[in-house]
Design a protein around this motif. Sequence first.
Motif, PDB file in Angstrom:
ATOM      1  N   PHE A  47       0.829  -1.202   0.000  1.00  0.00           N
ATOM      2  CA  PHE A  47       0.000   0.000   0.000  1.00  0.00           C
ATOM      3  C   PHE A  47       0.869   1.260   0.000  1.00  0.00           C
ATOM      4  O   PHE A  47       0.704   2.140  -0.846  1.00  0.00           O
ATOM      5  N   PHE A  48       1.830   1.336   0.926  1.00  0.00           N
ATOM      6  CA  PHE A  48       2.656   2.541   1.040  1.00  0.00           C
ATOM      7  C   PHE A  48       3.663   2.670  -0.099  1.00  0.00           C
ATOM      8  O   PHE A  48       4.023   3.789  -0.481  1.00  0.00           O
ATOM      9  N   ALA A  49       4.099   1.555  -0.654  1.00  0.00           N
ATOM     10  CA  ALA A  49       5.099   1.585  -1.734  1.00  0.00           C
ATOM     11  C   ALA A  49       4.579   2.281  -2.982  1.00  0.00           C
ATOM     12  O   ALA A  49       5.372   2.716  -3.825  1.00  0.00           O
TER      13      ALA A  49
ATOM     14  N   PHE B 240       4.806   4.147   6.551  1.00  0.00           N
ATOM     15  CA  PHE B 240       4.778   2.724   6.908  1.00  0.00           C
ATOM     16  C   PHE B 240       5.147   2.586   8.394  1.00  0.00           C
ATOM     17  O   PHE B 240       4.471   1.869   9.149  1.00  0.00           O
ATOM     18  N   ALA B 241       6.195   3.294   8.811  1.00  0.00           N
ATOM     19  CA  ALA B 241       6.651   3.225  10.205  1.00  0.00           C
ATOM     20  C   ALA B 241       5.565   3.717  11.161  1.00  0.00           C
ATOM     21  O   ALA B 241       5.301   3.080  12.185  1.00  0.00           O
ATOM     22  N   VAL B 242       4.941   4.829  10.819  1.00  0.00           N
ATOM     23  CA  VAL B 242       3.879   5.384  11.664  1.00  0.00           C
ATOM     24  C   VAL B 242       2.729   4.383  11.789  1.00  0.00           C
ATOM     25  O   VAL B 242       2.191   4.163  12.876  1.00  0.00           O
TER      26      VAL B 242
ATOM     27  N   SER C   6       9.042  -8.185   1.496  1.00  0.00           N
ATOM     28  CA  SER C   6       9.229  -7.467   0.240  1.00  0.00           C
ATOM     29  C   SER C   6      10.394  -6.500   0.393  1.00  0.00           C
ATOM     30  O   SER C   6      10.762  -6.118   1.510  1.00  0.00           O
ATOM     31  N   ALA C   7      10.981  -6.103  -0.732  1.00  0.00           N
ATOM     32  CA  ALA C   7      12.100  -5.155  -0.704  1.00  0.00           C
ATOM     33  C   ALA C   7      11.689  -3.865   0.012  1.00  0.00           C
ATOM     34  O   ALA C   7      12.438  -3.334   0.832  1.00  0.00           O
ATOM     35  N   PHE C   8      10.474  -3.383  -0.288  1.00  0.00           N
ATOM     36  CA  PHE C   8      10.016  -2.143   0.351  1.00  0.00           C
ATOM     37  C   PHE C   8       9.869  -2.325   1.853  1.00  0.00           C
ATOM     38  O   PHE C   8      10.346  -1.499   2.639  1.00  0.00           O
ATOM     39  N   ALA C   9       9.192  -3.395   2.269  1.00  0.00           N
ATOM     40  CA  ALA C   9       8.943  -3.599   3.699  1.00  0.00           C
ATOM     41  C   ALA C   9      10.254  -3.745   4.460  1.00  0.00           C
ATOM     42  O   ALA C   9      10.426  -3.152   5.530  1.00  0.00           O
ATOM     43  N   LEU C  10      11.192  -4.501   3.895  1.00  0.00           N
ATOM     44  CA  LEU C  10      12.473  -4.709   4.574  1.00  0.00           C
ATOM     45  C   LEU C  10      13.243  -3.392   4.661  1.00  0.00           C
ATOM     46  O   LEU C  10      13.782  -3.053   5.720  1.00  0.00           O
ATOM     47  N   GLU C  11      13.285  -2.648   3.562  1.00  0.00           N
ATOM     48  CA  GLU C  11      14.001  -1.374   3.567  1.00  0.00           C
ATOM     49  C   GLU C  11      13.371  -0.417   4.576  1.00  0.00           C
ATOM     50  O   GLU C  11      14.074   0.264   5.328  1.00  0.00           O
TER      51      GLU C  11
END
Length: 82
Positions: A18-20, A32-34, A61-66
């Motif tokens: 969603f955030f990516a 994402f952090a918030v 996912s790359a986004f979630a991990l980053e």
Amino acid sequence: MGMNATQLIKMANQIGAFFASQPNAAQARADFAVHLKKQWDPQMRVALYAHIDASAGEGLSAFALEAMRDQRAEIEPVAKSA
């Protein structure tokens, strides 16, 4: 209620997807952090970081991990000193 890493990874990836889609990557990671900080129980956040530390974030996912790495200070619960 224990949640296993597989469930947490699936949820983090769904939130990440969603955030990516946001145009600004840095803002997307911050948002994402918030979201995780507000919506996820501290134990869930601790468990996901334990998985990341143990497996280099396998399954995320790359986004979630980053985002998890980039925003760790924001997302990871601070250990309460006794």
